[in-house]
Design a protein around this motif. Structure first.
Motif, PDB file in Angstrom:
ATOM      1  N   GLN B 594     -15.314 -86.130  56.376  1.00 54.09           N
ATOM      2  CA  GLN B 594     -16.714 -85.733  56.622  1.00 54.09           C
ATOM      3  C   GLN B 594     -16.825 -85.034  57.982  1.00 54.09           C
ATOM      4  O   GLN B 594     -17.532 -84.046  58.132  1.00 54.09           O
ATOM      5  CB  GLN B 594     -17.628 -86.963  56.573  1.00 54.09           C
ATOM      6  CG  GLN B 594     -17.885 -87.427  55.152  1.00 54.09           C
ATOM      7  CD  GLN B 594     -18.590 -88.772  55.076  1.00 54.09           C
ATOM      8  OE1 GLN B 594     -18.426 -89.622  55.964  1.00 54.09           O
ATOM      9  NE2 GLN B 594     -19.339 -88.988  54.012  1.00 54.09           N
ATOM     10  N   ARG B 595     -16.098 -85.601  58.958  1.00 52.85           N
ATOM     11  CA  ARG B 595     -16.109 -84.999  60.296  1.00 52.85           C
ATOM     12  C   ARG B 595     -15.501 -83.591  60.229  1.00 52.85           C
ATOM     13  O   ARG B 595     -16.004 -82.650  60.826  1.00 52.85           O
ATOM     14  CB  ARG B 595     -15.300 -85.896  61.235  1.00 52.85           C
ATOM     15  CG  ARG B 595     -15.610 -85.674  62.693  1.00 52.85           C
ATOM     16  CD  ARG B 595     -15.099 -86.784  63.580  1.00 52.85           C
ATOM     17  NE  ARG B 595     -13.721 -87.127  63.341  1.00 52.85           N
ATOM     18  CZ  ARG B 595     -13.280 -88.312  62.965  1.00 52.85           C
ATOM     19  NH1 ARG B 595     -14.134 -89.296  62.791  1.00 52.85           N
ATOM     20  NH2 ARG B 595     -12.005 -88.549  62.763  1.00 52.85           N
ATOM     21  N   ARG B 598     -17.924 -81.276  58.538  1.00 58.27           N
ATOM     22  CA  ARG B 598     -19.057 -81.028  59.435  1.00 58.27           C
ATOM     23  C   ARG B 598     -18.627 -80.016  60.516  1.00 58.27           C
ATOM     24  O   ARG B 598     -19.341 -79.063  60.813  1.00 58.27           O
ATOM     25  CB  ARG B 598     -19.487 -82.351  60.066  1.00 58.27           C
ATOM     26  CG  ARG B 598     -20.848 -82.284  60.747  1.00 58.27           C
ATOM     27  CD  ARG B 598     -21.397 -83.666  61.056  1.00 58.27           C
ATOM     28  NE  ARG B 598     -20.456 -84.483  61.784  1.00 58.27           N
ATOM     29  CZ  ARG B 598     -20.185 -85.759  61.501  1.00 58.27           C
ATOM     30  NH1 ARG B 598     -20.795 -86.360  60.512  1.00 58.27           N
ATOM     31  NH2 ARG B 598     -19.314 -86.442  62.217  1.00 58.27           N
ATOM     32  N   ASP B 602     -20.346 -76.565  61.333  1.00 59.69           N
ATOM     33  CA  ASP B 602     -21.237 -76.646  62.489  1.00 59.69           C
ATOM     34  C   ASP B 602     -21.012 -75.475  63.451  1.00 59.69           C
ATOM     35  O   ASP B 602     -19.926 -75.304  63.994  1.00 59.69           O
ATOM     36  CB  ASP B 602     -20.958 -77.985  63.201  1.00 59.69           C
ATOM     37  CG  ASP B 602     -21.935 -78.220  64.342  1.00 59.69           C
ATOM     38  OD1 ASP B 602     -22.742 -77.323  64.625  1.00 59.69           O
ATOM     39  OD2 ASP B 602     -21.868 -79.296  64.951  1.00 59.69           O
ATOM     40  N   THR B 615     -25.550 -73.631  60.796  1.00 51.50           N
ATOM     41  CA  THR B 615     -24.445 -74.006  59.896  1.00 51.50           C
ATOM     42  C   THR B 615     -24.075 -72.827  59.006  1.00 51.50           C
ATOM     43  O   THR B 615     -24.825 -71.865  58.876  1.00 51.50           O
ATOM     44  CB  THR B 615     -24.817 -75.196  58.972  1.00 51.50           C
ATOM     45  OG1 THR B 615     -25.989 -74.835  58.269  1.00 51.50           O
ATOM     46  CG2 THR B 615     -25.031 -76.472  59.729  1.00 51.50           C
TER      47      THR B 615
END
Lengths: 77, 710
Positions: B594-595, B598, B602, B615
Motif C-alpha cells: 500500500q505504501r 501510494r 503521490d 496524484t
C-alpha cells in the motif's frame, strides 16, 4: 500499535518514530557535535544548514523537516 | 560408415558446426515444418546436426496445486510448462525422429554447466538413449579448425559431474524460487484477498539485502563540513596546484586562518622525489572483467555485454565468453590469430607493429577456468559489417588481447615537497616514459598524464591564488550494475552466466529503480518483511554454502543426493516457520505494498488548495493520464498537470530547482529522463521543450515518404 508520523511504518516500542526515522534522528544528533566544532553553530542553525546540503540522506531530511515543522507548530500554538 | 547425431545449443552454432564438419563446407539444410537440421558428410559418415533452443526440458512439480511446500519435481518438455515455448514442441519431435535414425550421439553444446545439462536432457528424454554411450565435443570457439578438432577428438563420455552439478543447481533454484515466491504471494492473498506475485529466490534474496543495506546507509547519511585550502602557483609559466599535506581541515576558522597565514608568503621547493613504476600489461579478459570494462567505457549493463559477446562468439569472431579464466593456453596459435586480425583494415598497422616484437607471450592473470581460456579474438574477420555495439565489444576484446601481448609500460611519478612558511604542500606529476602495451589498448587506456616542470630544491613558486573551499563528506556510492556484479563475484553468489540476469531482475521486478539501484518502496516492503520474519532468505551464507557444495559436485567430490536432501530439509524448516507467521507476514507485505502504491501515485501537496494531494489520475473516458488534485472529485479544486503518455512515471522525492514542483522520472523503453510535473509551464524547462520540438521537426523532415503520403 502506532504509526510513524513521517512514513506510516510501525513505530518502535516507546517512540513515535519507525526504526529508520529513529535511527535518522540518532545520527542527526550525533553529527551535531561535529557541526558545532566545525562552525560553532547552535541546534536550530545546524538543522537549517544541514537541510541545505545535497548529501543529506532522505530519512534524515524528513526528520529535519518534521522537527522544524513541529517546532514551528509549537511556537504558533 | 555410421550415422551421427550432433546436438548443438543454438541454431547459429548448429549451422557453423555443420559447415565446419561437412567435407565440402556445404551441408544440406533440411526443413521439417518450422524447424531445420543440417546433414553433412565426413569420412564416409553421415552427420546430422541439430540444435536446442537453450533448455528444451524444464522442471515441473509432480504434485498439483499452486501452493507450498512443493518439493518433488520431474523434467518435462518446456512447452508443457511455458506457453511461450511452443517452438520447442516441433524441435523435440524432430530430435526424437532423428535419434531413431542414427547409431552415434555427440553433444556439442557450450562446454559449461548449462550446456552440458541441455545436451544430457535432450539425449535422455528426447532420444531416450543410454547417455553413458554418448560422446562430448569440447571447444572454446566456433572456428572451423576448433570444431573439426573437437569432433575428431571427441571425449568418449559426457561430463557427468558437470551435469550433476547443473541438475542440482536447477532443482535447488526451482525449490527456493517457487516455494518462497508462492509463500509470499499467498500470504498477501490470505491477508488482503489480492493476487499480487511477489518473488524472491536463492540468490536474489542476498542481493536485495546488499542493495538495501547500502540504500539505508545513504538514506541515513548526515554530511559534515570540511574545508580544503586550494593554492595555485606559477613556476616558469607552468601553473601548479599545491595540495595541503594535512588534507582536509575540520574547522572553518582554522581554515581561513591558515589561508591568511599562507597569503603573502613565497613557497619554495624543499625536496623532489622521483620514482619509476613498471606497469605490466593487463591479462586478457574473463567475463566479469569484460563486463566491468564495457560498463566503464560504454555504459553497457553486464547482461548486454554478455549478450553481445555471445553473438560475437556465435559468429566465430571471439572465443567462448562465459569464462572465469584470465589465461591463454600455450597451445593457442597467437601468430595465426594476429595474422587473421591484420587483415582487418583498421587493426592492420597496430597488429603489424606487434608482430615485430621479439616475443609474443601474453600476460597471464591469476584466475583460471578449467573449461575455457580467457576471452580472445579467433582471428576470423567479420563477414558483414558489425553493428555499433558489436563493434565496440569486438574492438575491446581485440585491443585487450593485443595489449596482453605488449611490453610493460614505465611511468615516472614525481612528488615535490613545497614549504610555505611552516606549512607543507605537495605537487605531483605523472609522465609515461615507455608506452608499451598502452599503445595496443589504445583508446581504452585509463591513464592521464600530469605534466610538471623540472623542479629543484630551492626553486621559488609564485603564488597566484589561495582559496578556501567548503565541502561536505559524501555518502557511500550506490551500486551500479558493474559494482554489483563484482560484489556477487567476490561473495561467490550465482555463476558467471547467471549473475547479470539476476541483477537485472531487481529492476524488472520493481524492487529497485534506475541504473543506480535505488531501492523502491516495494523493495523495502519485501526486504523488511523477509528480514523480520524469515531472515535466512536474505542470508548470503546459506546461498554461498550451497554454491560451494555445487562446486564440489562439479569437482566430483560431493553427492547430489545429500546436497538436495539438505536443501529440501532447510527449505522445509524455513517454510514451516513462514507458515506459522503467514498472517503477520501477509499483513506486513500488504502495508508495504500500500505504501509502495501510494508513493507511486503521490505527487506532493496541491499548490492551489489547502488539503489536496496531487496524484496520478487516469481519465475514465480517454484512458489518458495526468496529475490531478485529490479534491477534484468533490468539486473544490480542478488543478491538473499534463504527463507524458508513454513510459512509466515515477515520482521523485525532490523538487524542481526552477519552479519548486515535484520532480518525476519517466522510464520509456531504454530511455529515462527527469522533469517536473509542471514541465509545460516551468520557466526553467522551456529550452528542453524547444529542443524536443526541434528534434520532432527534424524527425518529421527526415521521415521517408511512404506510399500513403504519396
Amino acid at each position: 500499535m502506532t504509526e510513524c508520523p513521517i512514513c506510516f511504518r510501525q513505530s518502535m516500542n516507546g517512540t513515535e518514530l519507525c526504526e529508520y526515522h529513529e535511527e535518522a534522528l540518532t545520527r542527526l544528533r550525533a553529527a551535531f557535535a561535529e557541526w558545532e566544532k566545525a562552525l560553532g553553530v547552535g541546534w536550530i542553525d545546524y538543522l537549517s544548514l544541514v537541510y541545505r546540503t545535497q548529501e543529506l540522506g532522505l530519512w534524515v531530511r524528513e526528520i529535519v523537516a518534521y522537527l522544524t515543522s513541529r517546532s514551528a507548530a509549537s511556537m504558533l500554538s | 560408415m555410421s550415422r551421427v547425431l550432433v546436438i548443438s545449443e543454438k541454431p547459429n552454432a548448429a549451422k557453423r558446426i555443420a559447415q565446419a564438419l561437412d567435407e565440402k563446407g556445404q551441408p544440406h539444410e533440411i526443413a521439417v515444418g518450422s524447424v531445420t537440421y543440417y546433414e553433412c558428410t565426413k569420412d564416409n559418415d553421415t552427420i546430422l546436426v541439430t540444435y536446442a533452443l537453450g533448455h528444451l526440458y524444464e522442471l515441473r512439480q509432480t504434485e498439483g496445486g499452486w501452493n507450498y511446500p512443493r518439493l518433488e519435481t520431474e523434467w518435462v518438455p518446456k512447452y508443457e510448462v511455458e506457453k511461450k515455448a511452443a517452438k520447442t514442441r516441433p524441435l523435440i519431435a524432430l530430435i526424437k525422429r532423428l535419434g531413431r535414425q542414427v547409431d552415434r550421439f555427440v553433444v556439442a553444446t557450450d562446454y559449461d554447466i548449462e550446456g552440458s545439462l541441455i545436451g544430457y536432457l535432450v539425449l535422455k528424454y528426447a532420444c531416450e538413449i543410454d547417455t553413458a554411450k554418448a560422446q562430448r565435443m569440447v571447444f572454446s570457439s566456433l572456428t572451423k579448425s576448433d570444431i573439426v578438432e573437437a569432433y575428431e577428438s571427441a571425449r568418449p563420455n559426457l561430463d557427468f559431474t558437470m551435469i550433476e552439478s547443473g541438475c542440482v543447481r536447477h532443482k535447488v533454484d526451482w525449490l527456493y524460487g517457487i516455494n518462497l515466491t508462492r509463500a509470499l504471494t499467498l500470504s498477501i492473498r490470505k491477508s488482503a484477498g489480492w493476487f499480487k506475485i511477489v518473488s524472491t529466490g536463492r540468490v536474489q534474496g542476498p542481493i536485495l539485502e546488499f542493495v538495501a543495506l547500502r540504500d539505508k546507509e545513504i538514506n541515513l547519511f548526515v554530511p559534515t563540513p570540511f574545508w580544503n585550502i586550494a593554492v595555485q602557483g606559477i613556476f616558469e609559466k607552468h601553473e601548479l596546484s599545491l595540495e595541503f599535506s594535512n588534507g582536509r581541515i575540520d574547522n572553518k576558522e582554522m581554515a581561513y586562518a591558515l589561508a591568511d597565514e599562507i597569503r603573502g608568503k613565497t613557497p619554495y621547493v624543499d625536496a623532489v622525489r622521483e620514482k619509476s613504476v613498471v606497469q605490466s600489461a593487463p591479462p586478457p579478459f574473463n567475463l566479469s572483467d569484460l563486463q566491468t570494462e564495457a560498463y566503464r567505457l560504454f555504459g553497457f549493463r553486464p547482461s548486454k555485454t554478455l549478450s553481445v559477446a555471445q553473438k560475437l562468439y556465435l559468429d566465430a569472431l571471439i572465443s567462448y565468453p562465459r569464462t572465469s579464466s584470465q589465461r591463454l593456453p600455450p597451445s593457442l596459435d597467437i601468430n595465426a590469430i594476429l595474422n587473421g586480425l591484420q587483415k582487418i583494415a583498421r587493426l592492420g598497422p597496430l597488429v603489424r607493429r606487434l608482430l615485430k616484437q621479439a616475443q609474443l607471450t601474453p600476460t597471464q592473470g591469476e584466475k583460471e577456468d578449467p573449461a575455457h581460456p580467457a576471452i580472445h579474438p579467433t582471428g576470423t574477420q567479420p563477414t558483414e559489417e558489425l553493428r555499433p555495439n558489436e563493434r565496440k565489444i569486438f574492438d575491446l576484446v581485440v585491443h585487450r588481447f593485443l595489449a596482453s601481448l605488449g611490453e610493460a609500460a614505465v611511468k615516472k611519478i614525481v612528488k615535490a615537497d613545497i614549504l610555505c612558511g611552516e606549512r607543507l604542500f605537495y605537487v605531483r606529476g605523472v609522465k609515461v616514459l615507455i608506452t608499451g602495451w598502452m599503445d595496443f589498448y589504445g583508446p581504452f587506456v585509463l591513464m592521464k598524464e600530469k605534466a610538471l616542470p623540472d623542479l629543484s630544491k630551492g626553486d621559488e613558486i609564485q603564488l597566484t591564488s589561495v582559496k578556501v573551499d567548503e565541502k561536505y563528506t559524501s555518502p557511500p556510492s550506490r551500486y551500479n550494475p558493474s559494482s554489483l556484479l563484482r560484489l556477487l563475484e567476490r561473495e561467490n553468489l550465482g555463476t558467471k552466466a547467471t549473475r547479470s540476469e539476476i541483477i537485472d531482475s531487481l529492476n524488472s521486478r520493481g524492487y529497485t529503480v534506475g541504473d543506480r539501484f535505488e531501492l523502491s518502496a516495494l523493495g523495502y516492503a519485501i526486504y523488511e518483511t523477509l528480514k523480520q520474519y524469515v531472515p535466512t532468505v536474505l542470508s548470503a551464507d546459506m546461498t554461498r554454502r550451497l554454491e560451494e557444495e555445487m562446486e564440489e559436485i562439479q569437482r566430483g567430490a560431493g553427492s547430489r543426493e545429500s546436497v538436495l536432501s539438505e536443501a529440501k530439509a532447510n527449505l522445509l524448516t524455513l517454510l514451516g516457520n513462514f507458515r506459522s507467521q503467514e498472517d503477520t507476514i501477509g499483513q506486513a507485505l500488504v502495508k508495504g505494498l500500500q505504501r509502495y502504491w501510494r508513493e507511486e501515485q503521490d505527487m506532493g501537496p496541491c499548490p492551489n488548495c489547502e488539503d489536496g494531494t496531487l496524484t496520478l489520475v487516469y481519465s475514465p473516458k480517454s484512458g489518458k493520464r495526468f496529475v490531478g488534485c485529490s479534491n477534484y472529485r468533490n468539486g473544490t479544486c480542478s488543478t491538473t498537470f499534463p504527463l507524458p503518455q508513454k513510459g512509466k512515471v515515477l515520482p521523485l522525492k525532490k523538487q524542481c530547482p526552477y519552479c519548486g514542483y515535484r520532480m518525476i522520472r519517466v522510464l520509456s523503453g531504454r530511455k529515462a529522463w527527469e522533469t517536473c510535473i509542471n514541465w509545460a509551464e516551468c520557466t526553467g524547462r522551456q529550452d528542453e521543450l524547444k529542443a524536443l520540438e526541434e528534434k520532432r521537426t527534424t524527425k518529421e523532415r527526415t521521415k521517408p515518404v511512404e506510399d500513403e503520403d504519396i
